[in-house]
Design a protein around this motif. Structure first.
Motif, PDB file in Angstrom:
ATOM      1  N   GLU A 148      34.332   2.943  32.636  1.00 37.75           N
ATOM      2  CA  GLU A 148      33.403   2.333  32.707  1.00 37.75           C
ATOM      3  C   GLU A 148      34.060   1.220  34.204  1.00 37.75           C
ATOM      4  OE1 GLU A 148      29.639  -0.073  31.468  1.00 37.75           O
ATOM      5  OE2 GLU A 148      30.718   1.240  29.786  1.00 37.75           O
TER       6      GLU A 148
ATOM      7  N   TYR B  77      31.584   6.118  36.417  1.00 31.48           N
ATOM      8  CA  TYR B  77      32.473   6.105  35.932  1.00 31.48           C
ATOM      9  C   TYR B  77      34.070   6.988  36.509  1.00 31.48           C
ATOM     10  CZ  TYR B  77      29.697   5.402  32.100  1.00 31.48           C
ATOM     11  OH  TYR B  77      28.887   5.082  30.955  1.00 31.48           O
TER      12      TYR B  77
ATOM     13  N   GLN C 179      32.881   9.560  22.670  1.00 30.32           N
ATOM     14  CA  GLN C 179      31.666   8.709  22.897  1.00 30.32           C
ATOM     15  C   GLN C 179      30.573   9.064  23.843  1.00 30.32           C
ATOM     16  OE1 GLN C 179      33.263   4.276  22.329  1.00 30.32           O
ATOM     17  NE2 GLN C 179      33.240   4.718  20.352  1.00 30.32           N
ATOM     18  N   LEU C 180      30.841   9.541  24.904  1.00 31.14           N
ATOM     19  CA  LEU C 180      29.886   9.969  26.647  1.00 31.14           C
ATOM     20  C   LEU C 180      30.057  11.396  26.388  1.00 31.14           C
ATOM     21  CD1 LEU C 180      32.549   7.426  28.758  1.00 31.14           C
ATOM     22  CD2 LEU C 180      30.042   7.342  27.232  1.00 31.14           C
TER      23      LEU C 180
ATOM     24  N   MET D 251      37.054   4.006  28.060  1.00 32.23           N
ATOM     25  CA  MET D 251      36.574   4.552  27.392  1.00 32.23           C
ATOM     26  C   MET D 251      37.433   5.669  26.596  1.00 32.23           C
ATOM     27  SD  MET D 251      33.791   2.803  28.358  1.00 32.23           S
ATOM     28  CE  MET D 251      32.552   3.239  27.878  1.00 32.23           C
TER      29      MET D 251
ATOM     30  N   ALA E   6      22.635  12.118  30.886  1.00 30.54           N
ATOM     31  CA  ALA E   6      24.569  12.172  30.622  1.00 30.54           C
ATOM     32  C   ALA E   6      25.772  12.959  31.299  1.00 30.54           C
ATOM     33  CB  ALA E   6      24.030  12.465  29.030  1.00 30.54           C
TER      34      ALA E   6
END
Length: 355
Positions: free
Chosen positions: A309, A264, A350-351, A346, A181
């Motif tokens: 992405e 990414y 959220q990432l 993106m 992550a």
């Protein structure tokens, strides 16, 4: 120390009022530099109050000994010792007064910086960004065959590479590891503007992370540096300033980062001119790759983060960027959440984990 504080207080009080975005930004940059110096000076004297209280306690003890009966019993007591103590108390009280003025000046300056930023926003409200600009050739990746020694290639500047390998350890591109992550690029920063729109309206294609000038910016994942440019002064931003690449980014870094089974692109804008990486270098997650700034189209210290992405391999992404220098990977600059054949924009919120 006292003379330095007095000079800084004079500069604080003498800052002229400005009108244009460039003048407002320059005045804020000057105020921030003086503010940092004064705060460091005041922090160095943080125990001043404790010293003053200890001296007063000693003085009270000495004064008690000046009782006529006590003096009569101790004819050898020297009055000059007490005079020296009084002199020390007066000196410390003077320093305390000066430091109190310094603290108040810092508070007033922060309010003045905030008022100037509000005026800049009013003079130049947020609208669609203009990213038309020419990339700096030496800021682009040269391809894996020409990597610097810190990334497994031939050494061109041995001293630079030795220093770089300590500050930001690097390794061969073939060793890129997919992270589980992302980690936060600026722990402790707060969100001053979210993705797709500014708080007051207007297109905003990334996440703004506000943090003081020269805050560490970390690699959010293992990655490859595609582009790195630090040609603008760290605190030179103002609304409408189109310096840097893409236009308005000021100082920028573009990374390719594999996370889980996806690839990414991570773009970082408005950085300071202090970078610890260069094009073609590979970085580990958590490495300090730069210090934050306020360069380009910016009204205050922050880092703008954009993430796409990609739907291609790392090698294909490198090849595409070498041909196009396109930070958006075909998604353009005028549509929130846009997708192309190569990528989709993106929301970094959220990432990235919470700071």
């Amino acid at each position: 120390m006292n003379l330095f504080l007095m000079c800084c207080l004079f500069l604080f009080s003498g800052m002229p009022e400005c009108e244009s975005p460039q003048q407002l930004a320059a005045a804020n940059a000057m105020d921030r530099r003086i503010l940092m110096a004064v705060e460091q000076c005041l922090d160095a004297e943080g125990s001043l109050q404790e010293i003053l209280e200890q001296t007063r306690a000693v003085l009270q003890d000495r004064l008690a000994r000046l009782d006529p009966a006590w003096v009569q019993r101790h004819p050898d007591c020297r009055a000059e010792d007490l005079d020296d103590l009084w002199t020390e108390v007066h000196r410390l009280e003077g320093m305390q007064t000066l430091h109190q003025r310094g603290r108040q000046a810092c508070t007033d300056t922060l309010e003045r910086i905030s008022r100037r930023q509000e005026k800049m926003d009013a003079l130049h409200p947020a609208d669609a960004p203009v990213y038309a600009a020419d990339p700096v050739p030496e800021a682009m990746i040269r391809g894996t065959a020409g990597l610097p020694a810190a990334a497994g290639g031939a050494a061109e500047e041995s001293s630079w590479d030795a220093w770089l390998s300590v500050v930001c350890p690097a390794f061969d591109v073939s060793g890129l590891r997919a992270a589980d992550a992302f980690v936060h690029p600026i722990p402790g920063a707060y969100v001053s503007a979210g993705t797709w729109s500014y708080p007051g309206g207007g297109l905003h294609l990334g996440l703004d992370l506000a943090a003081p000038l020269y805050t560490d910016v970390h690699a959010p994942a293992d990655g490859l540096v595609l582009y790195q440019s630090a040609g603008q002064p760290a605190d030179s931003g103002y609304p409408g300033n189109q310096s840097g690449y893409p236009g308005g980014a000021g100082n920028s870094i573009l990374l390719l980062c594999p996370v889980q089974n996806r690839l990414y692109s991570v773009a970082l804008y408005h950085l300071s001119d202090i970078h610890h990486v260069r094009p073609g270098q590979s970085v580990r997650q958590g490495d300090v790759i730069a210090l934050s700034g306020n360069a380009g189209n910016s009204t205050g210290p922050h880092t703008h983060v954009e993430i796409c992405e990609l739907t291609m391999s790392l090698e294909e992404a490198v090849s595409y960027f070498l041909d196009t220098a396109d930070f958006s990977f075909g998604t353009g600059w005028d549509t929130p959440g846009a997708c192309s054949q190569m990528a989709c924009r993106m929301r970094p919120e959220q990432l990235l984990p919470a700071s």
